[in-house]
Design a protein around this motif. Structure first.
Motif, PDB file in Angstrom:
ATOM      1  N   SER A 270       0.841  -1.198   0.000  1.00 10.03           N
ATOM      2  CA  SER A 270       0.000   0.000   0.000  1.00 10.03           C
ATOM      3  C   SER A 270       0.874   1.245   0.000  1.00 10.03           C
ATOM      4  CB  SER A 270      -0.900   0.031   1.243  1.00 10.03           C
ATOM      5  OG  SER A 270      -1.735  -1.094   1.236  1.00 10.03           O
ATOM      6  N   PHE A 271       0.430   2.223  -0.739  1.00 12.22           N
ATOM      7  CA  PHE A 271       1.205   3.465  -0.822  1.00 12.22           C
ATOM      8  C   PHE A 271       0.306   4.594  -1.307  1.00 12.22           C
ATOM      9  CE2 PHE A 271       3.942   6.317  -3.482  1.00 12.22           C
ATOM     10  CZ  PHE A 271       4.724   6.820  -2.450  1.00 12.22           C
ATOM     11  N   ASP A 272       0.411   5.724  -0.651  1.00  9.02           N
ATOM     12  CA  ASP A 272      -0.345   6.884  -1.134  1.00  9.02           C
ATOM     13  C   ASP A 272       0.511   8.139  -1.038  1.00  9.02           C
ATOM     14  OD1 ASP A 272      -2.336   8.355  -2.259  1.00  9.02           O
ATOM     15  OD2 ASP A 272      -3.907   7.618  -0.934  1.00  9.02           O
ATOM     16  N   ILE A 273       0.106   9.142  -1.803  1.00  5.04           N
ATOM     17  CA  ILE A 273       0.907  10.361  -1.908  1.00  5.04           C
ATOM     18  C   ILE A 273       0.074  11.585  -1.542  1.00  5.04           C
ATOM     19  CG2 ILE A 273       2.181  11.859  -3.514  1.00  5.04           C
ATOM     20  CD1 ILE A 273       2.803   9.389  -5.179  1.00  5.04           C
ATOM     21  N   GLU A 274       0.672  12.479  -0.801  1.00  2.22           N
ATOM     22  CA  GLU A 274       0.026  13.758  -0.482  1.00  2.22           C
ATOM     23  C   GLU A 274       0.869  14.892  -1.056  1.00  2.22           C
ATOM     24  OE1 GLU A 274      -1.173  15.042   3.471  1.00  2.22           O
ATOM     25  OE2 GLU A 274      -1.486  12.931   3.977  1.00  2.22           O
ATOM     26  N   ILE A 275       0.215  16.011  -1.331  1.00  2.00           N
ATOM     27  CA  ILE A 275       0.936  17.181  -1.828  1.00  2.00           C
ATOM     28  C   ILE A 275       1.189  18.144  -0.667  1.00  2.00           C
ATOM     29  CG2 ILE A 275       0.787  19.198  -3.329  1.00  2.00           C
ATOM     30  CD1 ILE A 275      -0.851  17.584  -5.262  1.00  2.00           C
ATOM     31  N   ARG A 276       2.377  18.673  -0.606  1.00  2.00           N
ATOM     32  CA  ARG A 276       2.670  19.752   0.342  1.00  2.00           C
ATOM     33  C   ARG A 276       3.186  20.946  -0.459  1.00  2.00           C
ATOM     34  NH1 ARG A 276       0.100  17.524   3.226  1.00  2.00           N
ATOM     35  NH2 ARG A 276       0.400  16.716   5.323  1.00  2.00           N
ATOM     36  N   LEU A 277       2.671  22.124  -0.168  1.00  2.00           N
ATOM     37  CA  LEU A 277       3.055  23.297  -0.934  1.00  2.00           C
ATOM     38  C   LEU A 277       4.158  24.087  -0.238  1.00  2.00           C
ATOM     39  CD1 LEU A 277      -0.370  24.663  -2.194  1.00  2.00           C
ATOM     40  CD2 LEU A 277       1.100  22.934  -3.194  1.00  2.00           C
ATOM     41  N   GLY A 278       5.144  24.478  -1.007  1.00  2.00           N
ATOM     42  CA  GLY A 278       6.207  25.329  -0.477  1.00  2.00           C
ATOM     43  C   GLY A 278       5.772  26.781  -0.591  1.00  2.00           C
ATOM     44  N   ALA A 279       6.138  27.568   0.406  1.00  2.00           N
ATOM     45  CA  ALA A 279       5.646  28.951   0.438  1.00  2.00           C
ATOM     46  C   ALA A 279       6.679  29.940  -0.078  1.00  2.00           C
ATOM     47  CB  ALA A 279       5.205  29.306   1.850  1.00  2.00           C
ATOM     48  N   GLY A 280       7.460  29.534  -1.030  1.00  2.41           N
ATOM     49  CA  GLY A 280       8.345  30.488  -1.679  1.00  2.41           C
ATOM     50  C   GLY A 280       9.673  30.716  -1.002  1.00  2.41           C
TER      51      GLY A 280
END
Lengths: 550, 230
Positions: A270-280
């Motif tokens: 099992s494997f899942d991916i999440e997105i994390r946003l960089g703030a510049g």
């Protein structure tokens, strides 16, 4: 998902493609979108419907020649039209099956001739928001093969044998990194994709994510299987809204098809991916700062060791690779390590994607085999300096790299060769400069970048970059003495040797490399108060101090 | 079951020393009276490796490593004092002096300042780089404390004491690069900061190398805050 089901999707997709006589691909990457390729696509769709031709107009990712956007690729004739506007839509549709529209043709065989597309093999050919189009071009075959037929160790052996090295710039052997994480002890492990691309003039990772996001997801899933991770993150900068939205759709599609989530393709993995946003923050591309940022902390690097492979995200063993590294993984496992290892030089295998920008005739995204000479890239693919200008230097490696003068243009592009001349591979930004660029000013530009992007944690980088910037400004303004130059060289040494992370350690590189090859320009500024490019304030008052890439 | 003791021997500045496996080079050096200058390190707090004054040379390595986070290894050979290291340390101190307004002659910390003491011990006689002379606002809104960022060297010792020892975490760092600043909401309006007086009362002067946070400029405050800072 079984291989039979995968085949079924391929067949369905191919039948659908076959039902059309023509495919009209419109580039909907950030570059072409800025030239309103969305409106162009609308116009083409309308024109196609009115013409009654069996013609499929679809959005695709980057076709490479960003300077000539909006781009339209007509298949199966493989005609590439450039600078297409809405008004040309009827003409383009009318030309299908007839004579091509001569005035829109790009005629850039040389631009594409020397290139070899592995990472970009689907860019410009598939709709990045449709997973089935990726599957139709052999997508997810590698993941199925890995999950059903291979042991994690075999996967790592394949990656090691391929000779793949980190494409983020450092060039660390990918197989070795995977092996270390696989051997690290921990119930929970993580896989992180570093998409915090921040070098000035670089847009490779953005284009890959905009054009072919499934490729990165597949690469991450294979990596997770190999190292035993169950959770992945893509750390992507918030300045890439289109890439984020395409990736979000791609993740949803991959989950729907069972390539992410619980029990991938019916196995117990099992494997899942999440997105994390960089703030510049540029420094968040540094792996320990990136991890801190994902953890919700201030994005600052910490001393290594321990390396993330031992203790990374939430103190668990963590694999961090760049977008392009992951994008190379599926074809390696699909076609085999020997195939990949046959491309490139002895120590640098495969291909590298570059964002070719600056003073070249053709600006855009290119993918070339390692070992190609810089001269071929700049003059054959890039078409040389436009408007009769004279080539001066090519800058690689962003603010961590250096400027390479003409005498080293025959150098083959590889990790070692570029380091040997005081630059580095970097993530793939390649900025061509001509004689209108002042090399002192270029050094100042990159130092200013490092100064504003320094996180402020360690003293040498925080204050040293400011002092170096001030000294460079003093030289540019014609107010410096030879003692100032000595101070600058000394500071380069101190900051490079004592800084905490890669940002500070490599911040002096643009200064050192320009000093190495263009010291005469520094001396002219200091002794003669003269800027031969005419961009610095010291030259004469009629020239304003304009940054070379401002 | 037999437990094997995790001890290691190494060489620091030519002296053979023994260490527990989990110790850092800085700890072992100080145990053996080998002095390595530090500013951001404080016994009992986590180490951040930020001031870079404790960088040491390692045999067979071209990299310089901060002693405060460098774990001992069997047989490692460390040099803590060489002309090169002394030069780097002096330059780092020089950079700190140019960064903000460290004017010893008019500073309350004069004679009781780690930065000043280090400059003297490391032989920093003059500053050849230009002073940046920033104009930073002083926060005097708290009844007991005054925060003067003009004297802050961003060692984050106050942040870590408050977070790790007291568990209050009133402080942190905002901004980036040379504009980094210790932050709390305006001291007088921050209930946590007000409450944290008790935490600061327990703080010893040694926590704050340059006394950037100090009560000394307000005459009516209790004695403890004159020496403590946070």
């Amino acid at each position: 998902m079984t291989s039979e089901e995968l085949l079924q999707i391929v067949e369905t997709a191919k039948t659908e493609t076959a039902s059309f006589d023509y495919q009209v691909n419109v580039c909907m990457g950030t570059g072409c979108l800025s030239q309103h390729s969305d409106k162009l696509k609308g116009a083409l769709t309308k024109a196609a419907a009115e013409s009654g031709k069996k013609c499929h107009v679809r959005q695709t990712g980057c076709m490479g020649l960003c300077a000539a956007g909006p781009l339209v690729l007509v298949e199966p004739a493989e005609l590439l039209y450039g600078n297409v506007c809405e008004a040309d839509a009827d003409e383009v549709v009318a030309s299908l099956g007839a004579k091509p529209v001569a005035r829109l043709e790009t005629h850039l065989e040389r631009y594409f001739q020397g290139q070899q597309h592995i990472v970009l093999e689907n860019s410009g050919h598939i709709d990045p928001e449709k997973i089935d189009e990726y599957i139709a071009r052999d997508g997810y075959q590698a993941l199925l093969k890995v999950l059903n037929e291979m042991a994690p160790l075999e996967v790592i052996e394949q990656i090691s044998a391929s000779g793949l090295r980190g494409r983020g710039g450092g060039g660390y052997p990918t197989g070795l990194k995977w092996g270390t994480v696989a051997k690290s002890f921990g119930a929970q492990k993580y896989v992180i994709c570093n998409a915090d691309e921040g070098d000035p003039g670089a847009f490779m990772d953005r284009s890959v994510l905009e054009s072919d996001p499934q490729r990165v997801i597949e690469g991450m899933a294979i990596a997770a299987f190999a190292v035993g991770a169950s959770k992945g993150y893509v750390y992507i900068r918030a300045e890439y809204p289109l890439a984020i939205s395409r990736l979000t759709i791609a993740l949803r599609e991959a989950r729907r098809r069972g390539f992410l989530g619980s029990n991938l393709c019916g196995t117990n993995f099992s494997f899942d991916i999440e997105i994390r946003l960089g703030a510049g923050a540029f420094v968040c591309g540094e792996e320990t700062a990136l991890i801190a940022s994902i953890e919700g902390l201030r994005g600052q690097p910490r001393p290594r060791p321990p390396y993330p492979a031992m203790s990374g995200l939430f103190s668990a063993p963590t694999l961090i690779n760049n977008v392009e590294t992951f994008a190379n993984v599926p074809p390696i496992l699909r076609k085999g390590a020997p195939w990949y290892a046959a491309i490139g030089t002895e120590k640098s295998k495969g291909t590298k994607v570059f964002a070719l920008t600056g003073k070249t005739t053709h600006t855009g995204l290119i993918e070339v085999p390692m070992g190609m000479s810089l001269r071929t890239i700049v003059f054959d693919i890039g078409g040389g300096v436009p408007d009769g200008g004279k080539f001066k230097a090519v800058q690689t490696g962003g603010p961590s790299g250096g400027c390479i003068p003409e005498e080293y243009l025959d150098l083959p592009v590889s990790y070692e060769a570029l380091i040997g001349v005081g630059s580095m591979m970097g993530s793939g930004g390649m900025i061509v400069m001509d004689d209108t660029s002042c090399m002192v000013n270029v050094a100042r530009f990159f130092m200013e970048f490092c100064m504003t992007e320094s996180c402020g944690k360690c003293v040498p980088c925080r204050v040293g970059t400011v002092q170096m910037f001030k000294l460079l400004s003093k030289i540019c303004d014609g107010n410096a003495t030879l003692e100032d130059l000595d101070l600058l060289v000394d500071l380069c040494d101190v900051v490079g040797k004592t800084s905490l992370c890669g940002l500070g350690m490599t911040a002096p590189n643009p200064v050192l490399s320009t000093l190495r090859y263009f010291k005469h320009e520094y001396m002219e500024h200091i002794e003669g108060k003269h800027c031969r490019a005419g961009v610095c304030a010291c030259n004469s008052k009629e020239h304003s101090a304009v940054g070379v890439m401002a | 079951m037999k437990t094997i003791a995790d001890v290691k021997t190494l060489v620091i500045d030519g002296i053979d020393v023994s260490a527990r496996g989990d110790q850092t080079v800085l700890e072992v050096a100080r145990e053996n009276n080998i002095s390595i200058p530090t500013l951001c390190h404080l016994d009992g707090l986590s180490d951040v490796g930020a001031c870079r004054l404790c960088v040491v040379e390692l045999k067979n390595s071209t990299k310089l490593l901060p002693a405060c986070v460098l774990k001992v290894e069997e047989g490692m050979e460390v040099t803590t004092n060489s002309e090169r290291l002394r030069h780097y340390r002096r330059t780092i101190l020089e950079l700190l002096f140019t960064e903000r307004n460290h004017v010893c002659s008019v500073c309350v910390a004069n004679g009781n300042c780690e930065l000043q003491a280090l400059a003297q011990s490391q032989g920093l006689t003059h500053v050849s780089l230009p002073y940046l002379n920033p104009k930073l606002k002083v926060d005097a809104s708290h009844e007991s404390f005054v925060l003067d960022p003009n004297r802050c060297i961003l060692c984050t010792r106050c942040v870590r004491v408050c977070a790790e020892i007291e568990g209050a975490h009133v402080w942190d760092i905002m901004g980036r690069g040379v504009d980094s600043m210790p932050i709390s909401t305006s001291l007088g309006e921050n209930p946590t900061a007000r409450g944290a007086g008790s935490a600061c009362r327990s703080a010893r002067p040694a926590l704050f190398p340059t006394k950037a946070t100090s009560g000394a400029t307000i005459p009516s405050i209790p004695k403890w805050s004159r020496i403590s800072t946070c």
